[in-house]
Each structure stands twice: as C-alpha cells, then as structure tokens.
Design a protein around this motif. Structure first.
Motif, PDB file in Angstrom:
ATOM      1  N   VAL A 154       0.534   0.371  -3.635  1.00  0.00           N
ATOM      2  CA  VAL A 154       0.164  -0.558  -2.555  1.00  0.00           C
ATOM      3  C   VAL A 154      -1.044  -0.036  -1.783  1.00  0.00           C
ATOM      4  O   VAL A 154      -1.966  -0.790  -1.455  1.00  0.00           O
ATOM      5  N   THR A 155      -1.081   1.273  -1.538  1.00  0.00           N
ATOM      6  CA  THR A 155      -2.221   1.859  -0.836  1.00  0.00           C
ATOM      7  C   THR A 155      -3.500   1.716  -1.655  1.00  0.00           C
ATOM      8  O   THR A 155      -4.563   1.391  -1.116  1.00  0.00           O
ATOM      9  N   TRP A 199       5.727   6.239  -5.595  1.00  0.00           N
ATOM     10  CA  TRP A 199       4.883   5.472  -6.506  1.00  0.00           C
ATOM     11  C   TRP A 199       4.539   4.077  -5.999  1.00  0.00           C
ATOM     12  O   TRP A 199       3.379   3.680  -6.024  1.00  0.00           O
ATOM     13  N   PRO A 200       5.513   3.294  -5.532  1.00  0.00           N
ATOM     14  CA  PRO A 200       5.121   1.985  -4.974  1.00  0.00           C
ATOM     15  C   PRO A 200       4.192   2.117  -3.769  1.00  0.00           C
ATOM     16  O   PRO A 200       3.284   1.314  -3.582  1.00  0.00           O
ATOM     17  N   VAL A 222      -8.806  -0.885  -2.535  1.00  0.00           N
ATOM     18  CA  VAL A 222      -9.753  -1.623  -3.385  1.00  0.00           C
ATOM     19  C   VAL A 222     -10.085  -2.975  -2.757  1.00  0.00           C
ATOM     20  O   VAL A 222     -11.248  -3.385  -2.724  1.00  0.00           O
ATOM     21  N   ALA A 223      -9.077  -3.655  -2.230  1.00  0.00           N
ATOM     22  CA  ALA A 223      -9.316  -4.951  -1.587  1.00  0.00           C
ATOM     23  C   ALA A 223     -10.224  -4.787  -0.364  1.00  0.00           C
ATOM     24  O   ALA A 223     -11.104  -5.616  -0.113  1.00  0.00           O
ATOM     25  N   GLY A 224     -10.034  -3.720   0.392  1.00  0.00           N
ATOM     26  CA  GLY A 224     -10.883  -3.471   1.551  1.00  0.00           C
ATOM     27  C   GLY A 224     -12.326  -3.217   1.163  1.00  0.00           C
ATOM     28  O   GLY A 224     -13.252  -3.728   1.795  1.00  0.00           O
ATOM     29  N   VAL A 225     -12.534  -2.439   0.105  1.00  0.00           N
ATOM     30  CA  VAL A 225     -13.901  -2.157  -0.355  1.00  0.00           C
ATOM     31  C   VAL A 225     -14.563  -3.432  -0.859  1.00  0.00           C
ATOM     32  O   VAL A 225     -15.725  -3.714  -0.547  1.00  0.00           O
ATOM     33  N   VAL A 226     -13.822  -4.222  -1.629  1.00  0.00           N
ATOM     34  CA  VAL A 226     -14.376  -5.492  -2.133  1.00  0.00           C
ATOM     35  C   VAL A 226     -14.726  -6.413  -0.970  1.00  0.00           C
ATOM     36  O   VAL A 226     -15.791  -7.040  -0.960  1.00  0.00           O
TER      37      VAL A 226
END
Length: 84
Positions: A34-35, A29-30, A40-44
C-alpha cells in the motif's frame, strides 16, 4: 521435574514470540504494498500536475504559431509573427 517444567514454559514463551513475529511479518507485506502504490501515485500526480502547466493549444491555422527572426540593417533583431 522442576527442570522439565522450566523447559516447557520456555518453549511456550518462544512459541509465543515466534507467533508474534510471524504475524508482524505477514502484516508488513500489505503495508509495504500500500505504501509503494501510494508513493507511485503521488509521484505520478506531481509529474502530471507539473507538466500540465506548460501545455498550450496550437492555433487552428497551420503556421500561425511560427515566429520568424528578421535582422535589420542597424543590428537590431525583431520577431515577426507571420500568419501563414
């Protein structure tokens, strides 16, 4: 007696495997969270970087960025930039 000993050893092996599976599920789960956050951060980041290239500042005087199209008598089209 030997049958009881075999059953006890089998139960211990099953418990050991179950414990390992449980720990693997807890660790999963962690890793997934994290993945997901990294994706999401990469897409943004990519979207912001791509859209930043097309931005431009408007001129200070209002209307200075307007381009008017003027058709001349010979059919040619010219662009007249008027500083109004």
């Amino acid at each position: 007696m030997e049958t009881v000993t075999r059953l006890r050893h089998a139960q211990r092996r099953i418990l050991k495997v179950q414990r390992r599976l449980w720990l693997a599920q807890i660790a999963m789960w962690p890793t997934l969270v994290v993945t997901g956050v990294a994706a999401v951060a990469g897409v943004v980041f990519l979207l912001r970087r791509r859209s930043a290239g097309g931005r431009h500042e408007l001129p200070e005087s209002p209307g200075a960025h307007r381009v008017e199209t003027v058709a001349e008598h010979d059919g040619q089209v010219t662009h007249d930039v008027s500083p109004t």
